[in-house]
Design a protein around this motif. Sequence first.
Motif, PDB file in Angstrom:
ATOM      1  N   THR A 119      89.896  35.085  52.224  1.00 14.17           N
ATOM      2  CA  THR A 119      88.840  36.005  51.780  1.00 14.17           C
ATOM      3  C   THR A 119      89.252  37.427  52.158  1.00 14.17           C
ATOM      4  O   THR A 119      89.920  37.637  53.173  1.00 14.17           O
ATOM      5  CB  THR A 119      87.478  35.692  52.435  1.00 14.17           C
ATOM      6  OG1 THR A 119      87.672  35.474  53.828  1.00 14.17           O
ATOM      7  CG2 THR A 119      86.818  34.493  51.804  1.00 14.17           C
ATOM      8  N   PRO A 148      82.671  39.679  42.225  1.00 17.07           N
ATOM      9  CA  PRO A 148      83.564  38.884  43.070  1.00 17.07           C
ATOM     10  C   PRO A 148      84.724  38.402  42.221  1.00 17.07           C
ATOM     11  O   PRO A 148      84.584  38.250  41.009  1.00 17.07           O
ATOM     12  CB  PRO A 148      82.671  37.713  43.505  1.00 17.07           C
ATOM     13  CG  PRO A 148      81.599  37.633  42.465  1.00 17.07           C
ATOM     14  CD  PRO A 148      81.381  39.031  41.978  1.00 17.07           C
ATOM     15  N   GLN A 200      88.262  35.754  42.129  1.00 16.65           N
ATOM     16  CA  GLN A 200      89.102  34.730  42.765  1.00 16.65           C
ATOM     17  C   GLN A 200      90.421  34.647  42.010  1.00 16.65           C
ATOM     18  O   GLN A 200      90.431  34.533  40.798  1.00 16.65           O
ATOM     19  CB  GLN A 200      88.384  33.381  42.745  1.00 16.65           C
ATOM     20  CG  GLN A 200      89.054  32.374  43.653  1.00 16.65           C
ATOM     21  CD  GLN A 200      88.070  31.323  44.126  1.00 16.65           C
ATOM     22  OE1 GLN A 200      87.262  31.582  44.999  1.00 16.65           O
ATOM     23  NE2 GLN A 200      88.147  30.152  43.540  1.00 16.65           N
ATOM     24  N   TYR A 225      89.780  35.049  47.538  1.00 17.16           N
ATOM     25  CA  TYR A 225      88.455  35.463  47.060  1.00 17.16           C
ATOM     26  C   TYR A 225      88.166  36.880  47.559  1.00 17.16           C
ATOM     27  O   TYR A 225      88.143  37.121  48.765  1.00 17.16           O
ATOM     28  CB  TYR A 225      87.407  34.481  47.592  1.00 17.16           C
ATOM     29  CG  TYR A 225      85.975  34.817  47.239  1.00 17.16           C
ATOM     30  CD1 TYR A 225      85.457  34.528  45.982  1.00 17.16           C
ATOM     31  CD2 TYR A 225      85.139  35.408  48.182  1.00 17.16           C
ATOM     32  CE1 TYR A 225      84.128  34.831  45.668  1.00 17.16           C
ATOM     33  CE2 TYR A 225      83.816  35.704  47.873  1.00 17.16           C
ATOM     34  CZ  TYR A 225      83.323  35.414  46.621  1.00 17.16           C
ATOM     35  OH  TYR A 225      82.017  35.707  46.308  1.00 17.16           O
ATOM     36  N   LEU A 243      85.437  39.545  47.997  1.00 18.39           N
ATOM     37  CA  LEU A 243      83.975  39.652  47.982  1.00 18.39           C
ATOM     38  C   LEU A 243      83.552  40.818  47.082  1.00 18.39           C
ATOM     39  O   LEU A 243      84.323  41.780  46.909  1.00 18.39           O
ATOM     40  CB  LEU A 243      83.433  39.855  49.400  1.00 18.39           C
ATOM     41  CG  LEU A 243      83.176  38.548  50.169  1.00 18.39           C
ATOM     42  CD1 LEU A 243      84.485  37.973  50.690  1.00 18.39           C
ATOM     43  CD2 LEU A 243      82.215  38.765  51.335  1.00 18.39           C
ATOM     44  N   SER A 254      83.771  38.499  56.641  1.00 18.64           N
ATOM     45  CA  SER A 254      84.844  37.881  55.841  1.00 18.64           C
ATOM     46  C   SER A 254      85.054  36.433  56.301  1.00 18.64           C
ATOM     47  O   SER A 254      85.217  35.521  55.490  1.00 18.64           O
ATOM     48  CB  SER A 254      86.127  38.710  56.013  1.00 18.64           C
ATOM     49  OG  SER A 254      87.154  38.219  55.210  1.00 18.64           O
ATOM     50  N   ALA A 269      82.269  34.209  54.989  1.00 18.40           N
ATOM     51  CA  ALA A 269      82.451  33.878  53.572  1.00 18.40           C
ATOM     52  C   ALA A 269      83.577  32.875  53.374  1.00 18.40           C
ATOM     53  O   ALA A 269      83.528  32.023  52.482  1.00 18.40           O
ATOM     54  CB  ALA A 269      82.732  35.152  52.781  1.00 18.40           C
ATOM     55  N   ARG A 272      80.520  28.279  51.222  1.00 19.43           N
ATOM     56  CA  ARG A 272      80.172  28.587  49.831  1.00 19.43           C
ATOM     57  C   ARG A 272      78.774  29.219  49.772  1.00 19.43           C
ATOM     58  O   ARG A 272      78.514  30.136  48.998  1.00 19.43           O
ATOM     59  CB  ARG A 272      80.185  27.278  49.025  1.00 19.43           C
ATOM     60  CG  ARG A 272      79.829  27.440  47.559  1.00 19.43           C
ATOM     61  CD  ARG A 272      79.686  26.070  46.913  1.00 19.43           C
ATOM     62  NE  ARG A 272      80.968  25.396  46.880  1.00 19.43           N
ATOM     63  CZ  ARG A 272      81.698  25.265  45.775  1.00 19.43           C
ATOM     64  NH1 ARG A 272      81.268  25.761  44.650  1.00 19.43           N
ATOM     65  NH2 ARG A 272      82.842  24.629  45.801  1.00 19.43           N
ATOM     66  N   ARG A 292      79.057  32.763  50.450  1.00 21.59           N
ATOM     67  CA  ARG A 292      79.647  33.503  49.320  1.00 21.59           C
ATOM     68  C   ARG A 292      78.583  33.753  48.248  1.00 21.59           C
ATOM     69  O   ARG A 292      78.524  34.820  47.662  1.00 21.59           O
ATOM     70  CB  ARG A 292      80.843  32.743  48.739  1.00 21.59           C
ATOM     71  CG  ARG A 292      82.028  32.692  49.700  1.00 21.59           C
ATOM     72  CD  ARG A 292      83.291  32.238  49.041  1.00 21.59           C
ATOM     73  NE  ARG A 292      83.289  30.846  48.615  1.00 21.59           N
ATOM     74  CZ  ARG A 292      83.507  29.802  49.400  1.00 21.59           C
ATOM     75  NH1 ARG A 292      83.740  29.983  50.687  1.00 21.59           N
ATOM     76  NH2 ARG A 292      83.498  28.567  48.922  1.00 21.59           N
ATOM     77  N   ARG A 293      77.733  32.761  48.016  1.00 16.72           N
ATOM     78  CA  ARG A 293      76.647  32.956  47.030  1.00 16.72           C
ATOM     79  C   ARG A 293      75.686  34.030  47.554  1.00 16.72           C
ATOM     80  O   ARG A 293      75.195  34.858  46.804  1.00 16.72           O
ATOM     81  CB  ARG A 293      75.876  31.644  46.772  1.00 16.72           C
ATOM     82  CG  ARG A 293      76.681  30.491  46.200  1.00 16.72           C
ATOM     83  CD  ARG A 293      77.219  30.748  44.812  1.00 16.72           C
ATOM     84  NE  ARG A 293      78.573  31.343  44.834  1.00 16.72           N
ATOM     85  CZ  ARG A 293      79.707  30.663  44.922  1.00 16.72           C
ATOM     86  NH1 ARG A 293      79.673  29.336  44.971  1.00 16.72           N
ATOM     87  NH2 ARG A 293      80.870  31.272  44.928  1.00 16.72           N
ATOM     88  N   GLU A 335      77.109  37.359  46.890  1.00 20.68           N
ATOM     89  CA  GLU A 335      77.060  37.750  45.474  1.00 20.68           C
ATOM     90  C   GLU A 335      75.653  38.223  45.081  1.00 20.68           C
ATOM     91  O   GLU A 335      75.496  39.192  44.338  1.00 20.68           O
ATOM     92  CB  GLU A 335      77.537  36.575  44.606  1.00 20.68           C
ATOM     93  CG  GLU A 335      79.046  36.374  44.768  1.00 20.68           C
ATOM     94  CD  GLU A 335      79.569  35.049  44.237  1.00 20.68           C
ATOM     95  OE1 GLU A 335      78.836  34.366  43.475  1.00 20.68           O
ATOM     96  OE2 GLU A 335      80.711  34.689  44.588  1.00 20.68           O
TER      97      GLU A 335
END
Length: 607
Positions: free
Chosen positions: A274, A305, A307, A323, A325, A558, A561, A565, A568-569, A572
Motif C-alpha cells: 500500500t 484509488p 491498484q 494499492y 490509497l 498505510s 489499509a 479490506r 480500504r473501503r 475510499e
Amino acid sequence: MTPRTTFISRGGSQVTEADATFLELARLAGLYLPSLCGGRGKCAKCCCHPRGPVTDPSPLETELLSRDELAGGVRLACQARPLGEVEVALEEEILEKGGYTEVAVTPEPPVEKAFLELPLPAPHDDLSDLERIRQTLGRPLWAAPPVLRGLPAALRDAGFRATVAIWDHGAAGEELLAVEGGDTRGRAYGIAFDVGTTSVVGYLIDLFTGREIARSSRLNGQQPWGADVISRATHALEAPRGVADLQAAAIGTLNRIIADCCGTVDPREVYYVTVVGNSLMHHLALGITPATIVVSPYVAVSRDPLQVKATELGIALPNAWVYFLPLIGAYVGADTLAVIMATDLDESDEIRLAVDIGTNGEMALGSRGRILACSAPAGPAFEGAEIQHGMRAAVGAIDRVRIQEDVRIWTIGDVPPRGICGSGLIDALDQMVRRGIVDPGGRLLPRPKLDGKIPPKVLERVVGQDHSWEFVLSWDPRVVITQDDVRQLQLAKGTILCGVRILMEELKIDTTQIASVSLAGAFGNYVDKRSALGIGMLPAAIPMDRIQGVGNAAGQGSRMALLSRTIRRRAETLARKVDYFELSKHPSFEDVFIESLAFPHPPTRGD
Ligand code: FES
C-alpha cells in the motif's frame, strides 16, 4: 581516463565512473546529497569534502563558500567534478524511524494460500499445468503470463507438491498469483509505504498476523531535484525527462527500502503493497505529470484509488499488487487520509484536530459527522531548510535550547553543534520570544534596546548592527539565528495557525470544543509542545494535555489499509466525504494569516 569516485557511507562504498559533478554522480549511484536548490548553485547545502584531484572552485563556489571552507577542502557537490581517483564521505542523516501509535486491526489477508499435491502428468493425463492446478483446487483460476512463464519449473522442481497463492479479484475471478515449491502456507507478507517529500518509510508486515517484521526509512531519492514539492514539480515540467527522472527516483527509493526490509523474507512472498503520499508524490510515483496540480485551478489527474502490478512500476516484488490509497484533493493527499484514519478522527463523536507537519503542513478537523481538511504551505523551514544554519535532525544538530542567565544548547549525539534542526529552531524561537529578544511582531531587537532587560551573557549574544541583528547560539562552531530565520519561521508557524483557525471558523467551533490535537510526523514527536504553543503555532487556548505526538500516523494508516479490506473501503468512502478547500482562496485567509503571524508572549523575565 574516466574519473572514478568512491562514495563512502554507513551502508558501505559505491563506485561511479563518469565525468560529472559530484551531485550527478551521487544521483547516478542512487545516493543522497542535500541539494535544496536542485543543483542550481543557490543553496550551498550540497557541501562535500572530496579527497583527491578535483576541478578548481567555480565562481559560484567562491561566492557561496568562505575562504576558510575552500581552504579546508569544502566544495559544492553541484559544481565540483572529479579529475581522477576521488573519495567522498557522505554524512549520516538521522532519519525518522517511522514509529507510530499502533491501532489494532483485524487482518483480512488479501491472498489465500493452498498446499496442493498434484497428480503427475502422464500419457493418459494430458492436462496443462494450469488446468492441473484448477482441477486439484476445484476453482477456476486464471494466471498472467509472468506466472505461466515460471510455472513449469516451479511445479517440476517441487515434484508437483506446491503452494499456490490466490488473489480474489471479485467479479473478475481469482488470479493465480504465485506457485511456490513445498508448503509455504504460513508465509504471506505486505509492505506499507508512506512516501513523503523528504523521507520514505516502509513497514514489512505479516499479512496473516499483522505483526511488523521490519521497517526502513530512507531519504526520498528525488531530493537532488529540490527539497519541496514546487522544485520537484518544476523539474517534472521543465526537464525533457523530468517526470521519468522523478518516478525512477521514487521507485528506486521504494526498492532500496524493500531490500532493507527483506533480509529474512523472500520478496516473492510479498504479495501486497500500500502507498500513501501527498498528491504530487502519488502522481510522480505513478509517472503522471503533476502539471494540473501546480497550475491554477489546481486539480489532480485522478483522485481514485488505484491498484497496479508492482512489476508494471518497476517495483522489485514479482508477485505483488500495489494499492495507492485515494487522494482527497490536489493538495491534500492520501497521507492526510491515512492520518485521519490512524487518529480515528472519522469515527470519533468528539471533535479532533490532526496536524501533519512535514515539508508542508496538512491538517484535518472534525468528527464522525463532518471533516474539513486543508493544506498549509508552511514550507520546509521546520526541517531546517532556508534557515542560515538549519539542518535536518542529524548528529550535531541543536535540538533543544534554553535561555536563562546564558544560553544552553543540546545537540543530537552530544557533539559540537553543526547547525540547528526543527525542534531546536522552535525551542530557540520560543525562548527568544519569552525573553523579549524577539518582539511579538517578529523583530529581533537591536542590542541597545535589550540592554538592562536581559542577562549580560545573553545580551552579548545579540550581535550585528543597523538592521541585521542576529542571535548567537554557539560561538565556536558558530551557529546563529538571524532576523531572516525568524521571519521564515514566523511565516511557517503563522501558516499553520492560520490553517487551524480557518478550519475552526468553517466548522463554527472554538478551542474548547477540540477534544484532542494529534501532531503527526517526526516533527510532532520531537517538538516540545510548550515551545510550539509558545510561538503560537497552535491556538494558545488549547490545553497542553490535549496535545499529543502520534508519530508517523500516515505510515500507520498505510499499514491499516494493507491489512484490511474493510479499512480500504473506509478510505475510499472517506476520501469523497472529507471537505477539502484551498487555504489561500478562503475569503478570511489574508486577515487570519496576518493575525496568525504574531507571537503570543509578552516579554517576561525568568519565565
Ligand atoms: S548549491 Fe549545490 S545543490 Fe544548491
